[in-house]
Design a protein around this motif. Structure first.
Motif, short mmCIF file in Angstrom:
data_model
loop_
_atom_site.label_atom_id
_atom_site.label_comp_id
_atom_site.label_asym_id
_atom_site.label_seq_id
_atom_site.Cartn_x
_atom_site.Cartn_y
_atom_site.Cartn_z
N PRO A 261 -10.83 -13.73 -25.34
CA PRO A 261 -9.60 -12.92 -25.31
C PRO A 261 -9.67 -11.77 -26.31
N THR A 262 -9.08 -10.64 -25.94
CA THR A 262 -8.95 -9.53 -26.86
C THR A 262 -7.82 -9.81 -27.85
N ALA A 263 -7.72 -8.96 -28.85
CA ALA A 263 -6.63 -9.12 -29.82
C ALA A 263 -5.27 -9.02 -29.14
N ARG A 264 -5.16 -8.13 -28.17
CA ARG A 264 -3.90 -7.99 -27.43
C ARG A 264 -3.57 -9.27 -26.66
N ALA A 265 -4.59 -9.87 -26.04
CA ALA A 265 -4.37 -11.10 -25.28
C ALA A 265 -3.93 -12.24 -26.19
N LEU A 266 -4.54 -12.34 -27.36
CA LEU A 266 -4.16 -13.40 -28.31
C LEU A 266 -2.74 -13.18 -28.83
N GLU A 267 -2.36 -11.92 -28.94
CA GLU A 267 -0.99 -11.62 -29.36
C GLU A 267 0.01 -12.02 -28.28
N ILE A 268 -0.36 -11.82 -27.03
CA ILE A 268 0.53 -12.13 -25.90
C ILE A 268 0.64 -13.63 -25.67
N GLN A 269 -0.44 -14.38 -25.87
CA GLN A 269 -0.54 -15.76 -25.39
C GLN A 269 0.64 -16.67 -25.79
N PRO A 270 1.01 -16.78 -27.08
CA PRO A 270 2.10 -17.70 -27.40
C PRO A 270 3.44 -17.29 -26.79
N HIS A 271 3.69 -15.98 -26.71
CA HIS A 271 4.94 -15.50 -26.10
C HIS A 271 4.94 -15.76 -24.59
N LEU A 272 3.76 -15.59 -23.98
CA LEU A 272 3.64 -15.83 -22.55
C LEU A 272 3.89 -17.30 -22.23
N THR A 273 3.26 -18.18 -22.99
CA THR A 273 3.41 -19.62 -22.75
C THR A 273 4.86 -20.05 -22.91
N GLU A 274 5.51 -19.54 -23.96
CA GLU A 274 6.90 -19.90 -24.19
C GLU A 274 7.79 -19.39 -23.07
N ALA A 275 7.56 -18.15 -22.64
CA ALA A 275 8.40 -17.57 -21.57
C ALA A 275 8.22 -18.33 -20.26
N LEU A 276 6.98 -18.68 -19.92
CA LEU A 276 6.75 -19.40 -18.67
C LEU A 276 7.30 -20.82 -18.74
N ASP A 277 7.21 -21.45 -19.90
CA ASP A 277 7.79 -22.78 -20.05
C ASP A 277 9.31 -22.73 -19.84
N ARG A 278 9.93 -21.69 -20.37
CA ARG A 278 11.38 -21.55 -20.19
C ARG A 278 11.73 -21.32 -18.71
N MET A 279 10.92 -20.54 -18.03
CA MET A 279 11.16 -20.29 -16.61
C MET A 279 10.99 -21.57 -15.80
N ARG A 280 9.96 -22.34 -16.12
CA ARG A 280 9.75 -23.61 -15.40
C ARG A 280 10.92 -24.55 -15.63
N HIS A 281 11.40 -24.54 -16.87
CA HIS A 281 12.54 -25.41 -17.18
C HIS A 281 13.78 -24.99 -16.38
N LEU A 282 13.98 -23.67 -16.26
CA LEU A 282 15.13 -23.17 -15.51
C LEU A 282 15.04 -23.53 -14.03
N LEU A 283 13.82 -23.54 -13.50
CA LEU A 283 13.62 -23.75 -12.08
C LEU A 283 13.38 -25.21 -11.71
N THR A 284 13.30 -26.08 -12.73
CA THR A 284 13.05 -27.49 -12.48
C THR A 284 14.38 -28.24 -12.43
N PRO A 285 14.56 -29.12 -11.48
CA PRO A 285 15.80 -29.90 -11.45
C PRO A 285 16.02 -30.63 -12.76
N ALA A 286 17.29 -30.77 -13.15
CA ALA A 286 17.61 -31.44 -14.41
C ALA A 286 17.06 -32.85 -14.40
N GLY A 287 16.51 -33.26 -15.52
CA GLY A 287 15.98 -34.61 -15.64
C GLY A 287 14.59 -34.72 -15.06
N PHE A 288 14.00 -35.88 -15.18
CA PHE A 288 12.67 -36.16 -14.68
C PHE A 288 12.69 -37.55 -14.06
#
Length: 303
Positions: A63-90
């Motif tokens: 990964p480039t420096a830009r990619a490493l900068e993006i990675q934690p923010h990307l993972t957090e944003a996608l996790d939040r999106m998955r949580h929003l789109l996942t039915p409540a509970g498991f």
């Protein structure tokens, strides 16, 4: 990327997989896509972000420096999106999930005999992927999103990761009984006079036993270093070697073969066995279910 109109947000999941796998073929397998499709997505991402993102080095992508900068923010944003789109509970009895865990063989010995039957009974459609690494590597894998939970002794985590104590173990010494004096134990000078076995993935990583001895002004001689707890007791039988280990790794019948347990001749700290995870996982229902079920094994309630 100020204007999201016209941007294919599926590209972000491709970028997440590429940054995790650092290999186009493995990312394609993870995403259930073809390799050309992932390569095409990477080309679009490079144009979109005006950065190479990953550059080839040997057989992998760096990964480039830009990619490493993006990675934690990307993972957090996608996790939040998955949580929003996942039915409540498991619903573990119906839903499919792959839980990625990291632990030493000590962790495997004290946790997996409880966890595997639980998953088969309560979450039969979920899979378990277990890997092994040192403490620092496991913490880094949690931060990078490569694993969901790690288990072990983590003395210096800081505030980036969440953790929960599962139980506390204690150190014991194990030696061949034929070479021990009548009390069945050794004083500190006799302990230090003998050679010792050390179980560690890396010999240069500081451990609690030698750190405690150093604080007392002593040093022991390590004649055997190996990465596996399970085989260690068999290697000291018939020798003068002492093995100082957490009691939980040893089977109840350990003394049946002529080996003897005794308390260390100096005070050692407790062995706190914890589970650690990234705070961004806190709202993931499946992740929370697994943490809580593991915590209940040891009477800790919510994980």
């Amino acid at each position: 990327m100020n204007n999201l109109a016209g941007i294919d947000l599926n590209l972000l999941t491709v970028l997440e997989a590429l940054l995790a796998e650092r290999h186009v073929s493995r990312a394609a397998l993870r995403l259930n896509k073809s390799q050309p499709a992932v390569s095409h997505a990477l080309a679009r991402l490079r144009t979109l972000l005006d950065d190479p993102l990953l550059t080839r080095q040997g057989g992998s992508l760096r990964p480039t420096a830009r990619a490493l900068e993006i990675q934690p923010h990307l993972t957090e944003a996608l996790d939040r999106m998955r949580h929003l789109l996942t039915p409540a509970g498991f619903d573990p009895s119906r839903e499919r999930r792959t839980f990625r865990l990291a632990m030493s063989d000590y962790g495997a010995a004290v946790l997996l005999p409880r966890l595997v039957p639980l998953l088969r009974a309560e979450a039969p459609h979920s899979d378990l992927l277990v890997t092994q690494a040192g403490r620092e590597a496991m913490a880094a894998q949690i931060l990078d999103g490569e694993i969901d939970l790690a288990f072990g002794v983590f003395p210096d985590l800081g505030e980036q990761l969440a953790q929960a104590l599962l139980f506390e173990d204690h150190y014991v010494c194990l030696a061949d009984g034929s070479g021990l004096p009548p009390p069945g134990r050794l004083d500190l000078p006799s302990y230090l006079a003998r050679p010792h076995a050390l179980v560690a993935l890396r010999a240069d990583v500081e451990n609690e036993i030698d750190r405690t001895l150093a604080a007392l002004g002593h040093k022991r001689r390590i004649c055997l270093t190996l990465p596996h707890w399970g085989v260690a007791p068999r290697l000291i039988a018939g020798t003068d070697i002492i093995l100082t280990v957490a009691r939980g790794i040893l089977p109840p019948s350990i003394e049946a073969g002529g080996l003897r347990l005794f308390e260390p001749p100096f005070t050692l700290p407790a062995v706190p066995f914890t589970q650690i995870w990234h705070p961004r996982r806190r709202g993931d229902p499946a992740h929370q279910w697994l943490r809580e079920r593991i915590a209940r094994f040891y009477g800790k309630g919510r994980g």
